[in-house]
Design a protein around this motif. Structure first.
Motif, PDB file in Angstrom:
ATOM      1  N   ARG A 869       0.841  -1.209   0.000  1.00  0.00           N
ATOM      2  CA  ARG A 869       0.000   0.000   0.000  1.00  0.00           C
ATOM      3  C   ARG A 869       0.872   1.254   0.000  1.00  0.00           C
ATOM      4  O   ARG A 869       0.585   2.236  -0.710  1.00  0.00           O
ATOM      5  CB  ARG A 869      -0.916  -0.003   1.236  1.00  0.00           C
ATOM      6  CG  ARG A 869      -1.778   1.256   1.315  1.00  0.00           C
ATOM      7  CD  ARG A 869      -2.843   1.163   2.412  1.00  0.00           C
ATOM      8  NE  ARG A 869      -3.554   2.429   2.493  1.00  0.00           N
ATOM      9  CZ  ARG A 869      -3.354   3.376   3.402  1.00  0.00           C
ATOM     10  NH1 ARG A 869      -2.453   3.167   4.368  1.00  0.00           N
ATOM     11  NH2 ARG A 869      -4.040   4.497   3.374  1.00  0.00           N
ATOM     12  N   GLN A 873       0.793  -0.044  -4.619  1.00  0.00           N
ATOM     13  CA  GLN A 873       0.380  -1.288  -5.273  1.00  0.00           C
ATOM     14  C   GLN A 873      -0.883  -1.792  -4.560  1.00  0.00           C
ATOM     15  O   GLN A 873      -0.858  -2.758  -3.788  1.00  0.00           O
ATOM     16  CB  GLN A 873       1.513  -2.313  -5.205  1.00  0.00           C
ATOM     17  CG  GLN A 873       2.792  -1.827  -5.882  1.00  0.00           C
ATOM     18  CD  GLN A 873       4.004  -2.693  -5.555  1.00  0.00           C
ATOM     19  OE1 GLN A 873       3.905  -3.692  -4.848  1.00  0.00           O
ATOM     20  NE2 GLN A 873       5.160  -2.316  -6.074  1.00  0.00           N
ATOM     21  N   LEU A 874      -2.024  -1.120  -4.836  1.00  0.00           N
ATOM     22  CA  LEU A 874      -3.232  -1.326  -4.041  1.00  0.00           C
ATOM     23  C   LEU A 874      -3.865  -2.697  -4.274  1.00  0.00           C
ATOM     24  O   LEU A 874      -4.450  -3.283  -3.353  1.00  0.00           O
ATOM     25  CB  LEU A 874      -4.232  -0.213  -4.334  1.00  0.00           C
ATOM     26  CG  LEU A 874      -3.735   1.215  -4.018  1.00  0.00           C
ATOM     27  CD1 LEU A 874      -4.823   2.238  -4.315  1.00  0.00           C
ATOM     28  CD2 LEU A 874      -3.279   1.312  -2.569  1.00  0.00           C
ATOM     29  N   GLY A 875      -3.792  -3.222  -5.464  1.00  0.00           N
ATOM     30  CA  GLY A 875      -4.351  -4.546  -5.721  1.00  0.00           C
ATOM     31  C   GLY A 875      -3.619  -5.614  -4.920  1.00  0.00           C
ATOM     32  O   GLY A 875      -4.246  -6.498  -4.305  1.00  0.00           O
ATOM     33  N   GLU A 878      -4.532  -5.201  -1.222  1.00  0.00           N
ATOM     34  CA  GLU A 878      -5.855  -5.740  -0.877  1.00  0.00           C
ATOM     35  C   GLU A 878      -5.787  -7.262  -0.742  1.00  0.00           C
ATOM     36  O   GLU A 878      -6.326  -7.835   0.215  1.00  0.00           O
ATOM     37  CB  GLU A 878      -6.879  -5.354  -1.946  1.00  0.00           C
ATOM     38  CG  GLU A 878      -8.270  -5.912  -1.659  1.00  0.00           C
ATOM     39  CD  GLU A 878      -9.294  -5.536  -2.726  1.00  0.00           C
ATOM     40  OE1 GLU A 878     -10.463  -5.964  -2.588  1.00  0.00           O
ATOM     41  OE2 GLU A 878      -8.923  -4.831  -3.687  1.00  0.00           O
ATOM     42  N   THR A 907      -7.151   0.671   2.318  1.00  0.00           N
ATOM     43  CA  THR A 907      -6.872   0.327   0.915  1.00  0.00           C
ATOM     44  C   THR A 907      -8.121   0.511   0.052  1.00  0.00           C
ATOM     45  O   THR A 907      -8.051   1.059  -1.066  1.00  0.00           O
ATOM     46  CB  THR A 907      -6.374  -1.132   0.828  1.00  0.00           C
ATOM     47  OG1 THR A 907      -5.218  -1.283   1.661  1.00  0.00           O
ATOM     48  CG2 THR A 907      -6.017  -1.497  -0.608  1.00  0.00           C
ATOM     49  N   CYS A 908      -9.277   0.061   0.566  1.00  0.00           N
ATOM     50  CA  CYS A 908     -10.536   0.261  -0.175  1.00  0.00           C
ATOM     51  C   CYS A 908     -10.830   1.756  -0.344  1.00  0.00           C
ATOM     52  O   CYS A 908     -11.324   2.196  -1.401  1.00  0.00           O
ATOM     53  CB  CYS A 908     -11.688  -0.422   0.548  1.00  0.00           C
ATOM     54  SG  CYS A 908     -11.613  -2.237   0.525  1.00  0.00           S
ATOM     55  N   ASP A 910      -8.564   4.107  -0.573  1.00  0.00           N
ATOM     56  CA  ASP A 910      -7.654   4.574  -1.624  1.00  0.00           C
ATOM     57  C   ASP A 910      -8.170   4.187  -3.001  1.00  0.00           C
ATOM     58  O   ASP A 910      -7.941   4.912  -3.987  1.00  0.00           O
ATOM     59  CB  ASP A 910      -6.260   3.968  -1.412  1.00  0.00           C
ATOM     60  CG  ASP A 910      -5.605   4.442  -0.113  1.00  0.00           C
ATOM     61  OD1 ASP A 910      -6.052   5.478   0.437  1.00  0.00           O
ATOM     62  OD2 ASP A 910      -4.656   3.763   0.354  1.00  0.00           O
ATOM     63  N   LEU A 911      -8.883   3.069  -3.102  1.00  0.00           N
ATOM     64  CA  LEU A 911      -9.421   2.594  -4.381  1.00  0.00           C
ATOM     65  C   LEU A 911     -10.757   3.243  -4.717  1.00  0.00           C
ATOM     66  O   LEU A 911     -11.362   2.940  -5.748  1.00  0.00           O
ATOM     67  CB  LEU A 911      -9.586   1.066  -4.350  1.00  0.00           C
ATOM     68  CG  LEU A 911      -8.282   0.248  -4.344  1.00  0.00           C
ATOM     69  CD1 LEU A 911      -8.552  -1.210  -3.994  1.00  0.00           C
ATOM     70  CD2 LEU A 911      -7.588   0.351  -5.710  1.00  0.00           C
ATOM     71  N   ARG A 913     -13.590   2.903  -2.987  1.00  0.00           N
ATOM     72  CA  ARG A 913     -14.741   2.076  -2.592  1.00  0.00           C
ATOM     73  C   ARG A 913     -15.100   2.409  -1.148  1.00  0.00           C
ATOM     74  O   ARG A 913     -14.756   1.693  -0.212  1.00  0.00           O
ATOM     75  CB  ARG A 913     -14.396   0.592  -2.762  1.00  0.00           C
ATOM     76  CG  ARG A 913     -14.266   0.208  -4.241  1.00  0.00           C
ATOM     77  CD  ARG A 913     -13.304  -0.917  -4.569  1.00  0.00           C
ATOM     78  NE  ARG A 913     -13.280  -2.031  -3.642  1.00  0.00           N
ATOM     79  CZ  ARG A 913     -12.328  -2.971  -3.698  1.00  0.00           C
ATOM     80  NH1 ARG A 913     -11.350  -2.894  -4.636  1.00  0.00           N
ATOM     81  NH2 ARG A 913     -12.339  -3.959  -2.842  1.00  0.00           N
TER      82      ARG A 913
END
Length: 958
Positions: A869, A873-875, A878, A907-908, A910-911, A913
């Motif tokens: 994170r 590299q958020l994927g 997660e 993380t969500c 940041d994405l 969501r």
């Protein structure tokens, strides 16, 4: 040569009629103690404890032997025999005035001829030369003297009853006047004196005596006179002919009998107490039972569901509970509320199932009393159980009578006393649950809650005093443990001493060693109420194990007791321990506290601890407590190794002397810790208070460390290990000091006290070096690196991690190497060296995957997720967070789940969501609240933010 020993006065010994002088209080005490148990073995330990009265004399055993030798010189033959375990006085019963008194009393009660019985009673009373055991001040002697005095008073009053029945009322007036003045709160002699005055044509004085009695009882006890006195007063006021002496018209005369067609309506309920408080739900339950309810009606949670009496049967409400819990007061209060529904009257009998100094009432004698109350002439009462029971059932078959059977011993005592009429009802109270009493509905009575306990205190003491010191009133209620008897005694003491403040009484009660002494006033005593149940166990052949266990349980501070821990305490097999626990439960000296779990009331525990000192020598007490501690040590160590195998290094020096509970999986270890956490903490604190066994104290505290860390009990661990660190320092054990400093550093770090943490961890390194334990330094280097990182001393942090990792690699310890790699990854992350952070975290994860440690693997995934994170590299972040949550959840690491859930929420977020982010944040906050790291108010504050700040407990970890 004939020997006589007289105890009903100062001790008197004669040989062939010549007095024998005994020099010294110890000789007098030992002989008196043996004489009261003539023909029975008195153990050396019990003799020493009683006669030496707890005196801390190291040579008591030798002194006892000397005293026995001196007594043998004074007495002929082999009067005092040495037997295994103690001594026995071998004298025929008739050589003791105590036995002759009992024998004459039994003969008097067995005869139906009044003049003969009076003569026997007077011979028995003539044996008394003053106060029993006069001049002996030991505790045991005072207790026995009080018991004997109660027997004497009962015999005296029985004799007076007979003399009144024969027309001797003028002669008994002076004796009764002296008796009443000496015992102002005994109702029976006051009733006798009122009757004697009335028959002596002095009714005004009889009524004045009643008023004086009423004032005395109200002032001293806060209650009204009992039913007998109140009926007598009404009869005197009315000039009731029934009070007159029936003329004796010679043998076979029926002049003193009631006409056969007159139905007597008894009204025997004792006076209701004006101070009765609370118990609303219990009264409702009793009302339903007494009036009959439809099947399926709801009842109290601690009572059997009320199903109602079967058609044509008697309604029976059986109330059980420990001594002093308020069973009688509740039963009497409920009976008064219901009595109007029973037009044929109310009967009351005290069955003396738990009355100090009195044997349980004989059902045949009770039946005789009930039949007379129902109008049967005394001469017509059957003399056999079968006939008396049939007569009683015949009379009650067509009546509606309420019967209150108070203080029953067991169901067999109650069965013959249950009436036959379907319109009748019975309330029975007992310390035991009368499970075999057919047709009974059961209510187990427990103590009052804090609010009701304080309300009862205010009701008796007076609201103004409680309002003036509300906090101290609450404190008194708490120290009485919700026990109504203890609260009544406390209130009586305050009433008797207007100069006492509530804070003063609370201070006296706070001293546990003297609390039972404070809870004694006039004829009320908590100690006596408990002692009756204990005495019954001692007297029963089947109660010996339970009696022994009872005193041993009093030695432990643990709030509950299990079969496994009890087996360790007693060194018995589990089935024997379980049987003794169940017997104590039946006697209401223990209460149920869950499946295979028992609880002892605080006041009962104090009594049991007193008795343990009398019954068991100090080495035996210490050995029993140590066995219990080592049961918990072994169980906690087993749990630690299952929950965190890396704890094996720290606990290698501490093994339990006993096998402990069998645990096979981490889930079992977590469940056992949850169930036993209060006992573990109490045992650890108690072990820490014992000065001469530092290894057990330190071992137990360290063994429960890892299970308690999982439960986030940081404050409790800091307080406990601060104490055991002092023990380690005092014992000079450098390795133990190193471990204690390390653990304190670890928990202070978790609490965000990083400077304090660093001081402990630095001191731990010093101790490890001095103790030559380089391998133990690895974990300390790891903790110190984390703390330095939190203090932003990153260079020091990396240096500590590298030192620790080098030791781990040199020792070929992959688990510790993996821990160092993971924490170095976190430090690289904080320094912005993200490629190194990700690579190092992956290296740590690879080791944990080989070692198959799910909890540690989950932590490694969390570290890797955080590094991803930080690198954007958020994927990958997660995915790693989800892996971390799954693994930590499976292993029961709740705080780790909360930490990873928070990171996944970030993380969500940041994405983009947001809804999903809040789902994970809420889950994290709920977990932190569940483990006690956040208050509900703090949770609400985070939920009120647009983007919540990271909670402090998560910030405190690296």
């Amino acid at each position: 040569m004939s020997v006589e020993i007289n105890l009903l006065g100062p001790l008197e010994v004669t040989v062939d009629g010549a007095p024998v002088r005994l020099a010294g209080a110890r000789r007098v005490g030992v002989l008196a103690r043996l004489a009261l148990s003539a023909g029975q073995v008195v153990s050396s330990e019990r003799m020493a404890a009683d006669v030496w009265d707890g005196s801390p004399v190291s040579t008591v055993g030798k002194q006892l032997h000397i005293v026995i030798s001196k007594l043998r010189e004074a007495l002929p033959g082999h009067v005092i025999a040495t037997v295994p375990g103690g001594y026995r006085l071998d004298l025929p019963p008739e050589s003791l005035d105590v036995h002759r008194f009992s024998q004459l009393t039994r003969r008097a009660r067995a005869t139906r001829d009044a003049p003969t019985a009076i003569g026997l009673y007077e011979r028995a009373l003539a044996l008394w030369r003053g106060e029993a055991l006069h001049g002996m001040g030991e505790v045991w002697a005072r207790i026995e003297a009080a018991r004997l005095e109660q027997e004497r008073l009962t015999v005296l009053e029985d004799c007076v009853d007979l003399r009144l029945s024969t027309g001797d009322h003028h002669a008994v007036l002076s004796e009764l006047t002296v008796h009443v003045e000496a015992h102002p709160l005994r109702e029976r002699p006051r009733a006798q004196l009122m009757l004697a005055l009335y028959r002596a044509a002095r009714p005004a004085e009889a009524l004045a005596l009643y008023q004086e009695t009423r004032r005395a009882m109200a002032d001293e006890l806060g209650i009204e006179p009992g039913a007998e006195l109140r009926r007598l007063q009404r009869a005197v006021l009315a000039g009731d002919p029934a009070l007159d002496l029936a003329p004796d018209l010679g043998p076979g005369s029926d002049s003193g009998r009631r006409p056969a067609d007159v139905r007597v309506v008894p009204a025997e309920l004792p006076a209701d107490t004006p101070a009765f408080t609370a118990r609303t739900a219990e009264i409702t339950w009793l009302d339903k039972v007494l009036t009959g309810v439809t099947p399926g009606s709801r009842a109290l949670s601690d009572a059997a569901p009320v199903s109602g009496a079967a058609p044509g049967s008697v309604a029976i409400a059986a109330i059980d509970g420990p001594g002093g819990i308020g069973k009688s007061a509740l039963a009497i209060h409920a009976a008064h509320a219901a009595v109007d529904r029973f037009p044929d009257g109310a009967l009351y009998v005290d069955l003396h199932g738990a009355t100090a100094g009195l044997p349980p009432a004989d059902p045949l004698q009770v039946l005789g009393r009930l039949l007379r109350s129902l109008g049967v002439d005394a001469a017509a009462v059957p003399s056999t159980m079968e006939e008396a029971t049939a007569n009683y059932r015949s009379i009650t078959a067509t009546r509606k009578v309420l019967v209150l059977l108070d203080n029953a011993l067991d169901a067999s005592q109650v069965r013959p006393l249950v009436p036959a009429g379907p319109g009748c009802a019975v309330i029975v109270t007992s310390r035991r649950r009368l499970a075999s009493l057919d047709g009974a509905e059961h209510l187990h009575l427990t103590g009052l809650d804090d609010h009701d306990a304080t309300a009862l205190l205010a009701r008796i003491t007076g609201g103004r005093r409680v309002q003036a010191e509300p906090a101290d009133a609450d404190r008194i209620a708490a120290l009485c443990g919700g026990l109504p008897l203890a609260l009544r005694i406390s209130a009586a003491r305050l009433a008797a001493r207007p100069d006492w403040t509530l804070s003063y009484l609370a201070g006296r009660l706070a001293d546990a060693t003297g609390r039972l002494d404070v809870l004694s006033h006039a004829d009320l005593a908590v100690r006596t109420a408990i002692a009756v149940s204990h005495h019954h166990l001692r007297e029963e052949p089947a109660g010996q194990d339970a009696s022994r266990l009872f005193t041993l349980l009093g030695l432990l501070d643990t709030p509950t007791h299990t079969t496994a821990a009890t087996a360790a305490l007693t060194d018995w097999p589990a089935h024997r321990a379980e049987a003794a626990l169940d017997r104590l439960l039946d006697a209401r000296l223990l209460e149920p506290a869950g499946l295979d779990r028992y609880r002892m009331h605080d006041l009962i525990r104090l009594y049991a601890r007193e008795q343990a000192v009398l019954d068991h020598p100090e080495p035996e007490r210490r050995a029993a407590v140590r066995r219990a501690f080592h049961h918990y040590l072994a169980g906690a160590k087993s749990a630690s190794l299952l929950l965190d195998p890396s704890s094996a290094h720290a606990l290698a020096d501490y093994d339990g002397d006993r096998p402990g509970v069998a645990l096979a999986t981490a889930q079992e270890a977590d469940l056992w810790t949850e169930q036993e956490s209060d006992n573990l903490l109490a045992a650890a604190y108690q072990a820490a208070s014992i000065q001469d066994d530092p290894r057990t104290a330190i071992g137990l505290a360290c063994a429960l460390y890892w299970p308690f860390v999982r439960r986030c009990l940081h404050r409790e661990l800091i307080d406990l290990h601060t104490r055991t660190l002092e023990i380690a320092v005092a014992s000079g054990d450098l390795a133990a000091q190193g471990l204690e400093h390390h653990l304190l550093g670890d928990r202070n770090q978790a609490m965000g006290r990083f400077s304090v943490s660093a001081e402990h961890l630095e001191q731990a390194l010093v101790c490890w070096k001095q103790a030559d334990r380089p391998r133990r330094m690895m974990s300390t280097y790891n903790g110190l690196g984390i703390t330095y990182a939190q203090l932003r001393r990153y260079d020091d942090a990396l240096a500590a991690m590298e030192n620790g990792q080098a030791l781990a690699e040199a020792g070929a310890l992959p688990d510790l190497r993996a821990i160092f790699l993971s924490n170095r990854a976190v430090i690289y992350d904080k320094l912005g060296r993200l490629d190194e952070a990700i690579a190092t975290a992956r290296a740590s994860l690879a080791i944990w995957q080989e070692l198959d440690n799910p909890a540690r693997k989950g932590l490694a995934y969390d570290t890797l997720a955080h590094a991803h994170r930080s690198a954007g590299q958020l994927g990958e972040a997660e995915s790693a967070y989800r892996q971390a949550i799954t693994l930590q959840q499976e292993s029961g690491h709740h705080f780790g789940v909360a930490t990873s859930a928070w990171g996944l929420g970030q993380t969500c977020h940041d994405l983009g969501r947001q809804d999903e982010a809040w789902t994970w944040w809420r889950r994290s906050l709920d977990l932190l609240h569940d483990v006690g790291l956040l208050t509900r108010e703090q949770v609400d504050q985070h939920l009120a933010q647009t983007v919540p700040d990271t909670p402090a407990p998560i910030l405190n970890v690296l």
